[in-house]
Scaffold this motif. Sequence first.
Motif, PDB file in Angstrom:
ATOM      1  N   ARG A 128       0.866  -1.183   0.000  1.00  0.00           N
ATOM      2  CA  ARG A 128       0.000   0.000   0.000  1.00  0.00           C
ATOM      3  C   ARG A 128       0.901   1.231   0.000  1.00  0.00           C
ATOM      4  NH1 ARG A 128      -3.481  -0.915   4.468  1.00  0.00           N
ATOM      5  NH2 ARG A 128      -4.840  -2.169   3.151  1.00  0.00           N
ATOM      6  N   TRP A 130       1.313   4.977   0.291  1.00  0.00           N
ATOM      7  CA  TRP A 130       0.612   6.153   0.820  1.00  0.00           C
ATOM      8  C   TRP A 130       1.198   7.429   0.237  1.00  0.00           C
ATOM      9  CZ3 TRP A 130      -3.741   6.124   3.641  1.00  0.00           C
ATOM     10  CH2 TRP A 130      -4.103   4.921   4.270  1.00  0.00           C
ATOM     11  N   TYR A 145      -4.104   6.617  -1.434  1.00  0.00           N
ATOM     12  CA  TYR A 145      -3.114   5.525  -1.481  1.00  0.00           C
ATOM     13  C   TYR A 145      -3.361   4.677  -2.712  1.00  0.00           C
ATOM     14  CZ  TYR A 145      -6.939   2.777   0.513  1.00  0.00           C
ATOM     15  OH  TYR A 145      -8.152   2.179   0.736  1.00  0.00           O
ATOM     16  N   SER A 170       5.647   3.337   1.446  1.00  0.00           N
ATOM     17  CA  SER A 170       4.948   2.065   1.248  1.00  0.00           C
ATOM     18  C   SER A 170       4.860   1.277   2.548  1.00  0.00           C
ATOM     19  CB  SER A 170       5.678   1.207   0.211  1.00  0.00           C
ATOM     20  OG  SER A 170       5.460   1.709  -1.087  1.00  0.00           O
TER      21      SER A 170
END
Length: 258
Positions: A128, A130, A145, A170
Motif C-alpha cells: 500500500r 501512501w 493511497y 509504502s
Amino acid sequence: MGKLNVTVWNEFLHEKKDSIKRIYPNGIHGAIAEMLGKFGEYNIRTATLEEPECGLSDEVLDTTDVLIWWGHIAHDKVPDEIADKVCQRALDGMGLIVLHSGHLSKPFKKLMGTVCRSKWRENDEKERIWVIEPAHPIARNLPEYIELPQEETYGERFEIPTPDELVFISWFSGGEVFRSGCCYKRGLGKVFYFRPGHEAYPTFYREDITRVLKNAVDWAKPSCGPKPTLGHYEALENVGDKYAGKSDDERTHKNLYK
Ligand code: ZN
C-alpha cells in the motif's frame, strides 16, 4: 516548448524468459512506453542493454529530456563510461526517474553517493503506497493511497541520502515500510526514485502507477533556466583588475605549483 523527449531504458533480460515474457511480452520498457504514450504528450523512445552503447549514444542522451531507468540483474554490464555519461547529463539538467531495483544501478548509486541497499523479499505480499505529500506535483490526480495486490517487498533501512522531498511511503503486508517516492536535486537536474515494479507482476500496466510516472516526468523535465558560467569571470562592475599586466600563471596561481 514542443513535446518532451522521454527515453525508457530497460536491461530487458528477465522478459526473455517465458514466465516473465507472459507478463511483459514487449518488455517492461515496452509496457511503460505504451502506457505513457496514451497521454499523447511525449515523444517516447526505448533503449535496452544489448543495443550498441546500451541504446544510449550521445545523440540519444543529448536529445533526452527525461530518462526512465529499470535494471536488476545486469547493473554491472552497463559500462562505466555509459553510466558516467548518464550521470553527467542528469547533472546538466536531464530528468532521471529510477524504478524499483534500479536503486542499485550505477547511475543512481553514483548520484546518491551511498550504497542504496535495502531489505527485500519476494513473497507476493500486498503493497500500500501512501501519498504523504498530496500537494506535491508527483501526487497530482492520485488517490490517497495506491494498493498493489502483489508486489516484491522492500524494507527499511534503505541506504539512501535523506530525500529532498519524500512523496510516498509504502507499507507491506509482511510488516515492512519503505520510502518509495524520493525526490532529489543533483546539479541542474532532478532525480526521482519510485519503488514498485518487480518484473513478476504487471504493475507497469496499471493506470495509477502510470499516472505517477507521468507526474514524475513532468516534474523532472529540464527547467530551461540560464546556463551558468563557471570558472574565471570578468567583473560586471568597474572594480579594476588587481592582476593587470601580470601573467596568466599568476592570475590562476599556477606559479604556486612550479
Ligand atoms: Zn524486484
